[in-house]
Design a protein around this motif. Sequence first.
Motif, PDB file in Angstrom:
ATOM      1  N   ILE A 150      -0.682  61.354  17.133  1.00  0.00           N
ATOM      2  CA  ILE A 150       0.203  62.452  17.548  1.00  0.00           C
ATOM      3  C   ILE A 150       0.729  63.243  16.362  1.00  0.00           C
ATOM      4  N   ASP A 151       1.252  62.568  15.328  1.00  0.00           N
ATOM      5  CA  ASP A 151       1.887  63.309  14.229  1.00  0.00           C
ATOM      6  C   ASP A 151       0.881  63.918  13.253  1.00  0.00           C
ATOM      7  N   TYR A 203       5.155  54.840  18.533  1.00  0.00           N
ATOM      8  CA  TYR A 203       6.085  55.959  18.699  1.00  0.00           C
ATOM      9  C   TYR A 203       7.516  55.438  18.815  1.00  0.00           C
ATOM     10  N   PRO A 209      -0.697  68.934  22.409  1.00  0.00           N
ATOM     11  CA  PRO A 209      -0.912  67.767  23.265  1.00  0.00           C
ATOM     12  C   PRO A 209      -2.361  67.461  23.605  1.00  0.00           C
ATOM     13  N   ARG A 253      -1.613  65.903  14.644  1.00  0.00           N
ATOM     14  CA  ARG A 253      -2.159  67.023  15.407  1.00  0.00           C
ATOM     15  C   ARG A 253      -1.558  68.351  14.946  1.00  0.00           C
ATOM     16  N   ASN A 265       3.665  68.934  18.256  1.00  0.00           N
ATOM     17  CA  ASN A 265       2.249  68.686  18.025  1.00  0.00           C
ATOM     18  C   ASN A 265       1.451  69.011  19.280  1.00  0.00           C
ATOM     19  N   HIS A 277       5.814  64.476  21.619  1.00  0.00           N
ATOM     20  CA  HIS A 277       5.172  65.379  20.649  1.00  0.00           C
ATOM     21  C   HIS A 277       6.187  66.304  19.972  1.00  0.00           C
ATOM     22  N   HIS A 306      -1.396  60.976  28.989  1.00  0.00           N
ATOM     23  CA  HIS A 306      -0.092  60.812  28.355  1.00  0.00           C
ATOM     24  C   HIS A 306       0.809  59.773  29.012  1.00  0.00           C
TER      25      HIS A 306
END
Length: 325
Positions: free
Chosen positions: A115-116, A88, A108, A118, A106, A318, A265
């Motif tokens: 992540i990208d 990230y 959570p 979702r 996105n 996100h 997270h």
Amino acid sequence: MEEKLKQKSSEGFLNKVFGKLYILVLTLLIVSLIARFFVVDVYRVTSNSMEDAIMTGSYQFVNKLDYGPRLPMSPLHAFGVTVQMLPYVRIPCGSQVKSGDVVAFNLPVEYNQVIDQREVFVKRCVGAPGDTIQAINGVLQINGVNERFGSTIRRGYEISSDEPITIPNLFLSRIYQPGSQSTGVDAHKYFVEANAEQIDDLLSEDRTIKIRPSTRENLAPFYLNGISPEWTTSDFGPIRVPKKGLQIELNPKNIAVYADVIINHDAHDTLTFSNGAIYLNGSILETYVFTNDYFFAVGDNRPHSKDSRHWGFVPCTHLIGRVLN
């Protein structure tokens, strides 16, 4: 000989034209990809959770520069490569998300996906990092001040009257929405969903009716119920939104607010409970300092929005960008 020279000259000219066209198309493709990854993108809204501000089926431009563009974490996803290839990273050229911003992010809670990759949601940020939020009778308070997000916020109301209320009444038919229903037990009372402007119109047309916020739940708020069985989508809090560097005291009463953030997270470690004590990765935990920023997102169509009231805080990692609505 002259014909051969003309033919070679014509072929050379065509080769130059196609060569320039190829370079032009390739350049445009690269520029469009750069713009999509770092500047602006378009998303289609597939739910009614942001009505009346954003309508179902509409296409919305998302500005990625406002919060700084996030570098792709799985750049070859379009070619079927779904593994995370890059960490990230966000280019620090924007500002922090603010309360009132309509944002794309996105989801959570899809923990098993990069992540990208979702699902993308569009909601309104109602609690920025460090804010304290609370809901009383359907009205949000941010740091003790009632929300000021405009007249598009749609809430649930209970309408009652000394006289029976019938659907053909003009004032009711104007705001009677799909999914809004009669209580089924009393012709003098209805549950409706409307924004502030429509409620004002109702009162101006028929002053014999009484209107009060409804506590009816359309979607079970699993996150809020997990904190307190008395909390609902219309009445909850206060809750402090996690902020990078913020230190909080943890206890059995508030651990449910932050457990998901810490486990999935922030710390990515295991939380356990024993004899009233909280343990993180085997060590007793009395205070915790957050390492990331988070925000609380809620849809404008409050009775029909699945949002932070159902799955908790959204990490700023996100964030995709601000919706240009």
